[in-house]
Design an enzyme around this catalytic site. Sequence first.
Site, mmCIF file in Angstrom:
data_model
loop_
_atom_site.group_PDB
_atom_site.id
_atom_site.type_symbol
_atom_site.label_atom_id
_atom_site.label_comp_id
_atom_site.label_asym_id
_atom_site.label_seq_id
_atom_site.Cartn_x
_atom_site.Cartn_y
_atom_site.Cartn_z
ATOM 1 N N CYS A 107 0.886 -1.160 0.000
ATOM 2 C CA CYS A 107 0.000 0.000 0.000
ATOM 3 C C CYS A 107 0.917 1.201 0.000
ATOM 4 O O CYS A 107 1.512 1.523 1.032
ATOM 5 C CB CYS A 107 -0.916 0.015 1.219
ATOM 6 S SG CYS A 107 -1.830 1.570 1.361
ATOM 7 N N CYS A 110 -0.694 4.239 2.383
ATOM 8 C CA CYS A 110 -0.801 4.189 3.856
ATOM 9 C C CYS A 110 -0.314 2.820 4.298
ATOM 10 O O CYS A 110 0.879 2.531 4.148
ATOM 11 C CB CYS A 110 -2.200 4.549 4.367
ATOM 12 S SG CYS A 110 -3.600 3.747 3.588
ATOM 13 N N SER A 111 -1.193 1.987 4.828
ATOM 14 C CA SER A 111 -0.725 0.679 5.287
ATOM 15 C C SER A 111 -1.818 -0.355 5.122
ATOM 16 O O SER A 111 -1.940 -1.262 5.932
ATOM 17 C CB SER A 111 -0.300 0.768 6.753
ATOM 18 O OG SER A 111 -1.394 1.217 7.533
#
Lengths: 203, 219
Positions: A107, A110-111
């Site tokens: 990603c 973000c995460s």
Amino acid sequence: MTNSHDHDHDNHFDPMTARVKALETILTEKGLIEPEAIDAIVDTYQNKVGPQNGARVVAKAWANKDFAQWLRDDATAAIASLGFTGRQGEHMRAVFNGPQTHNLVVCTLCSCYPWSVLGLPPVWYKSPPYRSRAVMDPRGVLEEFGVTLGNDVNIRVWDSTAELRYLVVPQRPDGTDDLDEDALAALVTRDSMIGTGFARPVT
Amino acid sequence: MNGPHDLGGRMGFGPVLPEADEPVFHAEWEKRALGATLCCGALGLWNIDESRHARECLHPADYYSSSYYEIWTKALEVLLVRHGCVTGEELETGHAKRPSTIDRPALKAQAVPETLARGGPCDRPASEPVQFAVGDRVRVRNLNPQGHTRIPCYAKGKVGAVEEVAGVYVFPDDNAHGRGENPQWLYRVVLTGRELWGEDGDPNLTVSIDAWESYLERA
């Protein structure tokens, strides 16, 4: 010089411990959170939801052709049939490695990570070195995980920029024809389901 | 926004450093930060898109020097102040100064398993006809909104092929800013390494992004 005021949150804790304690205290005093709910969330991701869930999915796909096909066609439903649903796993896709194709999930924004099958992401997954380079130099990134792919192997990187979450189904190791699902699941590592590793060989 | 979070293709961050047998948490405060973030999210005062935007709005120097749970904590404070849950003074002193005016029940421990297992599906029924089909060539539009968006900079202006028409999903660019869910068709678009990174791009690399319809135009 002595500290004349007695903030209990900032005189003997490291800065982030103090900051989060303060936040939790305020929110609890206001009735907006209950510390026991935090305990339950932590317990969930420490003890109940983690890569062992994804390993069950992969092992079943290896062992059962019909399940593997279901996983390709409707990963969310196939995974839910094993009891793995919910937060950051609402919209699943399973992607299958082959001799000429290696899948890698990232990603960059973000995460985003499939919590329902892998639990919480490791630090490196959330950190700038991985997020910046996975889409541009995935072979170099894989080398840092000790994974060397032939230059002729196609790499497919899945950047999770929306709410679809990706689970890599690694290649089944050789010599595992006689293993049952439990034994197969033991070969499936977290990294192999992100694409930064292979399943463990049979020892 | 072209913020510090948009990392694809950036350079200079050094090698990836995997940690052997990494624990789920590295400190007690990380547990509380995760839990507080999820508990506060369950109040329903903001959505996941607004929380992502709060994180990416941290100053770049702050973003890059913070661990991920630090980023979460700092963004949570911003959201709590913005929505009237806490004041800056309270954060400063570490205690509530006045009772909450937020009329929402706190998430109960007993409700945690069901809440996490339910998640927050963001697919929605289609109300508009689909514009692109599998195999269509599309260009990722060169959009640079000041607000939240999920177009990664490295893909802007690049041409790829639609691989999956994935359904209709809440549109983050609007949802993050209280403009409603305004669901749109979502497509997975596959781009080659050469298209993204030029002649030095890996010839055997393809990268996919998941793009809402308004991010794309026919190529």
